[in-house]
Write an enzyme that holds these catalytic residues in place. Structure first.
Site, PDB file in Angstrom:
ATOM      1  N   ARG A  74       1.009  -1.141  -0.158  1.00 31.43           N
ATOM      2  CA  ARG A  74       0.025   0.104  -0.010  1.00 31.43           C
ATOM      3  C   ARG A  74       0.853   1.145  -0.080  1.00 31.43           C
ATOM      4  O   ARG A  74       2.225   1.304   0.703  1.00 31.43           O
ATOM      5  CB  ARG A  74      -0.777   0.055   1.371  1.00 31.43           C
ATOM      6  CG  ARG A  74      -2.201  -0.811   1.205  1.00 31.43           C
ATOM      7  CD  ARG A  74      -2.839  -0.931   2.452  1.00 31.43           C
ATOM      8  NE  ARG A  74      -2.292  -1.291   3.326  1.00 31.43           N
ATOM      9  CZ  ARG A  74      -2.069  -0.843   4.534  1.00 31.43           C
ATOM     10  NH1 ARG A  74      -1.839   0.540   4.636  1.00 31.43           N
ATOM     11  NH2 ARG A  74      -1.499  -1.285   5.595  1.00 31.43           N
ATOM     12  N   TYR A 202      -1.465  -3.320  -6.799  1.00 32.42           N
ATOM     13  CA  TYR A 202      -1.343  -3.868  -5.589  1.00 32.42           C
ATOM     14  C   TYR A 202      -2.851  -4.224  -4.569  1.00 32.42           C
ATOM     15  O   TYR A 202      -3.703  -3.120  -4.398  1.00 32.42           O
ATOM     16  CB  TYR A 202      -0.543  -3.280  -4.644  1.00 32.42           C
ATOM     17  CG  TYR A 202      -0.461  -3.869  -3.191  1.00 32.42           C
ATOM     18  CD1 TYR A 202       0.342  -5.288  -2.870  1.00 32.42           C
ATOM     19  CD2 TYR A 202      -1.086  -3.319  -2.069  1.00 32.42           C
ATOM     20  CE1 TYR A 202       0.168  -5.838  -1.844  1.00 32.42           C
ATOM     21  CE2 TYR A 202      -0.995  -4.067  -0.613  1.00 32.42           C
ATOM     22  CZ  TYR A 202      -0.447  -5.119  -0.868  1.00 32.42           C
ATOM     23  OH  TYR A 202      -0.517  -5.803   0.612  1.00 32.42           O
ATOM     24  N   LYS A 211      -9.440  -2.147   1.586  1.00 30.94           N
ATOM     25  CA  LYS A 211      -9.203  -0.838   2.503  1.00 30.94           C
ATOM     26  C   LYS A 211     -10.063   0.360   2.311  1.00 30.94           C
ATOM     27  O   LYS A 211     -10.287   1.007   3.060  1.00 30.94           O
ATOM     28  CB  LYS A 211      -7.710  -0.796   2.631  1.00 30.94           C
ATOM     29  CG  LYS A 211      -6.837  -1.863   3.060  1.00 30.94           C
ATOM     30  CD  LYS A 211      -7.105  -2.406   4.104  1.00 30.94           C
ATOM     31  CE  LYS A 211      -6.094  -3.514   4.570  1.00 30.94           C
ATOM     32  NZ  LYS A 211      -6.417  -4.304   5.610  1.00 30.94           N
ATOM     33  N   HIS A 231     -10.618  -2.935  11.635  1.00 31.20           N
ATOM     34  CA  HIS A 231      -9.626  -3.706  10.889  1.00 31.20           C
ATOM     35  C   HIS A 231      -9.269  -4.639  11.912  1.00 31.20           C
ATOM     36  O   HIS A 231      -8.480  -4.856  12.730  1.00 31.20           O
ATOM     37  CB  HIS A 231      -8.540  -2.655  10.812  1.00 31.20           C
ATOM     38  CG  HIS A 231      -7.194  -3.312  10.190  1.00 31.20           C
ATOM     39  ND1 HIS A 231      -5.783  -3.043  10.545  1.00 31.20           N
ATOM     40  CD2 HIS A 231      -7.324  -4.230   9.233  1.00 31.20           C
ATOM     41  CE1 HIS A 231      -4.966  -3.453   9.415  1.00 31.20           C
ATOM     42  NE2 HIS A 231      -5.874  -4.362   8.721  1.00 31.20           N
ATOM     43  N   SER A 253      -1.325  -4.101  10.269  1.00 32.41           N
ATOM     44  CA  SER A 253      -0.867  -5.056   9.245  1.00 32.41           C
ATOM     45  C   SER A 253       0.300  -6.010   9.522  1.00 32.41           C
ATOM     46  O   SER A 253       1.250  -5.414  10.161  1.00 32.41           O
ATOM     47  CB  SER A 253      -0.737  -4.426   7.922  1.00 32.41           C
ATOM     48  OG  SER A 253      -1.618  -3.566   7.755  1.00 32.41           O
ATOM     49  N   CYS A 255       0.727  -8.195  11.659  1.00 28.47           N
ATOM     50  CA  CYS A 255       1.123  -8.511  13.083  1.00 28.47           C
ATOM     51  C   CYS A 255       0.667  -9.848  13.752  1.00 28.47           C
ATOM     52  O   CYS A 255       0.191  -9.774  14.792  1.00 28.47           O
ATOM     53  CB  CYS A 255       0.674  -7.418  14.107  1.00 28.47           C
ATOM     54  SG  CYS A 255       1.717  -5.986  13.966  1.00 28.47           S
ATOM     55  N   ASP A 278      -9.584  -9.869   8.736  1.00 28.14           N
ATOM     56  CA  ASP A 278      -9.317  -8.488   8.404  1.00 28.14           C
ATOM     57  C   ASP A 278     -10.134  -7.311   8.788  1.00 28.14           C
ATOM     58  O   ASP A 278      -9.715  -6.378   9.037  1.00 28.14           O
ATOM     59  CB  ASP A 278      -8.778  -8.379   6.915  1.00 28.14           C
ATOM     60  CG  ASP A 278      -7.906  -7.220   6.676  1.00 28.14           C
ATOM     61  OD1 ASP A 278      -6.776  -6.875   7.361  1.00 28.14           O
ATOM     62  OD2 ASP A 278      -8.120  -6.616   5.568  1.00 28.14           O
ATOM     63  N   ARG A 374       2.064 -12.335  -1.142  1.00 27.41           N
ATOM     64  CA  ARG A 374       0.667 -12.597  -0.548  1.00 27.41           C
ATOM     65  C   ARG A 374      -0.119 -13.556  -1.167  1.00 27.41           C
ATOM     66  O   ARG A 374       0.121 -14.071  -2.142  1.00 27.41           O
ATOM     67  CB  ARG A 374      -0.503 -11.452  -0.701  1.00 27.41           C
ATOM     68  CG  ARG A 374       0.041  -9.920  -0.284  1.00 27.41           C
ATOM     69  CD  ARG A 374      -0.509  -9.955   1.320  1.00 27.41           C
ATOM     70  NE  ARG A 374      -0.169  -8.921   1.934  1.00 27.41           N
ATOM     71  CZ  ARG A 374      -0.828  -8.187   2.629  1.00 27.41           C
ATOM     72  NH1 ARG A 374      -2.001  -8.589   3.207  1.00 27.41           N
ATOM     73  NH2 ARG A 374      -0.432  -6.805   3.517  1.00 27.41           N
TER      74      ARG A 374
HETATM   75  C1  OXD Z   1      -3.183  -4.931   5.381  1.00 29.70           C
HETATM   76  C2  OXD Z   1      -3.846  -5.829   4.649  1.00 29.70           C
HETATM   77  O1  OXD Z   1      -2.248  -4.265   4.550  1.00 29.70           O
HETATM   78  O2  OXD Z   1      -4.789  -6.544   5.350  1.00 29.70           O
HETATM   79  O3  OXD Z   1      -3.596  -4.502   6.442  1.00 29.70           O
HETATM   80  O4  OXD Z   1      -3.568  -6.182   3.570  1.00 29.70           O
HETATM   81 MN    MN Z   2      -5.325  -5.724   6.971  1.00 26.03          MN
END
Ligand code: OXD
Ligand code: MN
Length: 589
Positions: A74, A202, A211, A231, A253, A255, A278, A374
């Protein structure tokens, strides 16, 4: 953008972007196959096919996608919330006057799809039978985005029928543009239910459902309409007697959110069922409880570190092809058997191709898979999907977990004194940055509720919204703070993490059902160590002490940083939160 119906709106976009063809995506299995065929045989990125088929014997029905090398995360510095007034976007967002932003974007979109196909994707966020779901349309010139959207959301007939010929849908306009990092903009117009995204393919920039809509636009709508878009993961923990406790969990993100959502309990008789990894949309039900739904239908997870050891349920999900194909983006390739590989998956194969398609040089000091590589996979492929996943009402929440990544300062687990204190504790969260956003990794950044990159309006108003939300809840969930990532002086983790985090969830369940008491500290309520089941972990007493220590020197720095963060919002920060901060400062000094 004029106030015209669905077809006329699409025609306006065609006129603006001038594609050579328009493809109406219906999300069916046959449609998905057709789209994948286009990605394998027709569309290209830098002269390479968009999708390459991978070995069915290793990961059935899966595809490799390589993005442009500059387009791997991002781009927060080019992400804007263009509300009419700058103060309403707040210091947490980049801002541009909406008319200026639209003019700039319209110039970029002018003719940008010449020679390309425009994919039109009607989709739902949320369940078709829920009054809380939102109907949306994305146009894009990326077949990777079109296929990803079919995995991540409910695309097709139901959304199309809901729209009819109305103008009542959330609008997303996306183009890869030239994939030029200097001409890459993700522009939100929350007051108009509109996102314009240019120059990136992306996921977090280009799957506008994610998002952009599910969080930035939805949080703005939630503020106006009395709900929350967060989130957060959603999980149900079943105890040996069959009782279910539902949790929400917010983490920045990368974590470990996805690992927690798919955790395998190390304790006999417990099961964890997943509803989301998410995003959660949260409403107060008629019975005064909080109910959460996941508006998405897929996981867009970080590959590195995922293995049978760390996340066996995700590995099973990735190997299951019953519902939809799995996409792997920017992972490495084992060229001997044409299968994906990433750091942490297991032994490194002999002949490896890196994420950019070059032979991997293990002496380069670089990883073979991109650190933010990913997978995109349907949640219906997951063996632990909750049977409530398709319940339009959602699930009733008993606990909310806020987590961060910190090597020091923040204890392993604590509980807030009450709702307001929980809002305070989550408003001061700070976490070490990761590769999911394209800024520097490893720096502490304030990230209240893990929402700083995703809150579509001024965060001071967001805190107020959280505080006011309480007045409508009759059955208060408990709020917990966790940090799995503390390290000793040699840089070793103090807590084993992964599946063992379930032991902390178990303590939370005991707190929710009033089975155990706890110890009050200036930071909240911490466990009596006798109530934590640590059997078999062999954690040294000294390390256990460190996991719950309150270090005055570290907290002095922490509070300095929090004061600076709060100061950006001026008088708009709720006074309740300022008072909590004053008290914390006194209590820990
Ligand atoms: C993030 C995702 O960046 O879920 O939080 O992709
Ligand atoms: Mn996320």
């Amino acid at each position: 953008m004029t106030n015209v119906g669905y077809i006329d709106w699409i025609l306006e976009q065609v006129k603006l972007t001038k594609p050579s063809a328009v493809y109406w995506v219906d999300g069916s299995r046959e449609d998905l196959e057709r789209l994948i065929g286009i990605g394998m045989n027709t569309e290209k990125i830098d002269n390479n096919p968009v999708f390459v088929k991978l070995n069915d014997d290793v990961f059935p029905n899966s595809l490799l996608h390589r993005s442009h090398p500059s387009d791997v995360a991002r781009t927060e510095h080019l992400t804007y919330v263009c509300l009419p007034k700058k103060e309403d976007a707040g210091p947490n967002n980049n801002w541009m006057p909406p008319e200026e932003a639209k003019e700039m974007m319209s110039k970029l979109f002018n003719g940008c799809m010449q020679g390309r196909t425009m994919y039109v994707i009607p989709y739902l966020l949320g369940h078709p039978d829920s009054p809380h779901s939102k109907v949306c349309v994305q146009i894009t010139d990326s077949v990777y985005v079109a296929v990803s959207m079919c995995i991540m959301t409910r695309v097709g007939k139901e959304a199309r029928e809901r729209i009819g010929d109305s103008n009542n849908f959330v609008k997303g306009i996306h183009s890869l543009g030239e994939l030029d990092p200097q001409r890459r903009w993700i522009m939100h117009f929350p007051h108009e239910n509109l996102v314009m995204s240019f120059g990136s393919g992306y996921g977090g920039n280009a799957l506008l459902s994610k998002k952009c809509f599910s969080l930035r636009i939805a949080s703005y709508l939630g503020h106006a309409e009395g709900w929350l878009a967060e989130h957060m993961i959603i999980i149900g923990v079943e105890d040996p007697a069959g009782n279910m406790t539902y949790f929400l969990g917010a983490f920045p993100s990368a974590c470990g959110k996805t690992n927690l959502a798919l955790i395998t309990p190390p304790m006999a008789g417990y099961k964890v069922h997943v509803l989301g990894d998410d995003i959660a949309w949260i409403h107060v039900g008629d019975d005064g409880r909080l109910y959460a739904v996941n508006p998405e239908t897929g996981f867009f997870g970080v590959a590195p570190g995922t293995s049978y050891k760390t996340n066996p349920k995700m590995m099973d999900t990735l190997k299951n092809d019953r519902f939809q194909p799995t996409l792997f983006t920017n992972v490495a390739l084992d060229s001997d058997n044409n299968s994906p590989w990433w750091e942490g998956l297991g032994e490194r194969p002999k002949n490896l191709v890196d994420w950019q398609g070059n032979p991997y040089d293990s002496t380069s000091g670089k990883t073979a898979a991109h650190p933010n590589s990913r997978f995109t996979v349907s949640i219906y492929n997951c063996p632990t999907i909750s049977k409530e996943f398709d319940n339009p009402v959602g699930v009733p929440i008993s606990g909310i977990i806020f987590g961060i990544r910190r090597t020091n300062t923040i204890p392993l687990v604590r509980e807030s004194f009450d709702w307001d204190h929980g809002v305070f504790l989550s408003s001061i969260m700070g976490s070490e940055t990761t590769a999911a956003a394209s800024s520097q990794s490893g720096i502490v950044r304030r990230d209240p509720m893990a929402m700083v990159p995703f809150c579509g309006y001024n965060m001071a108003d967001y805190f107020r919204h959280w505080l006011e939300f309480k007045t409508r809840i009759k059955h208060m969930p408990k709020i917990f703070m966790v940090n799995w990532f503390m390290k000793d002086d040699k840089g070793n983790f103090l807590w084993p993490g992964f599946g063992e985090n379930f032991r902390i969830l178990k303590w939370m369940m005991d707190r929710i059902s009033n089975k155990v008491s706890a110890v009050e500290t200036p930071l909240g309520v911490m466990p009596d160590l006798n109530d934590l089941d640590l059997s078999g972990l062999n954690i040294k007493e000294e390390n256990l002490g460190r996991l719950f220590e309150i270090n005055k020197e570290e907290w002095k720095n922490e509070i300095d940083d929090i004061e600076k963060f709060y100061a950006q919002f001026g008088e708009r920060i709720p006074v309740e939160l300022k008072n909590y901060l004053k008290k914390l400062k006194d209590d820990v000094s």
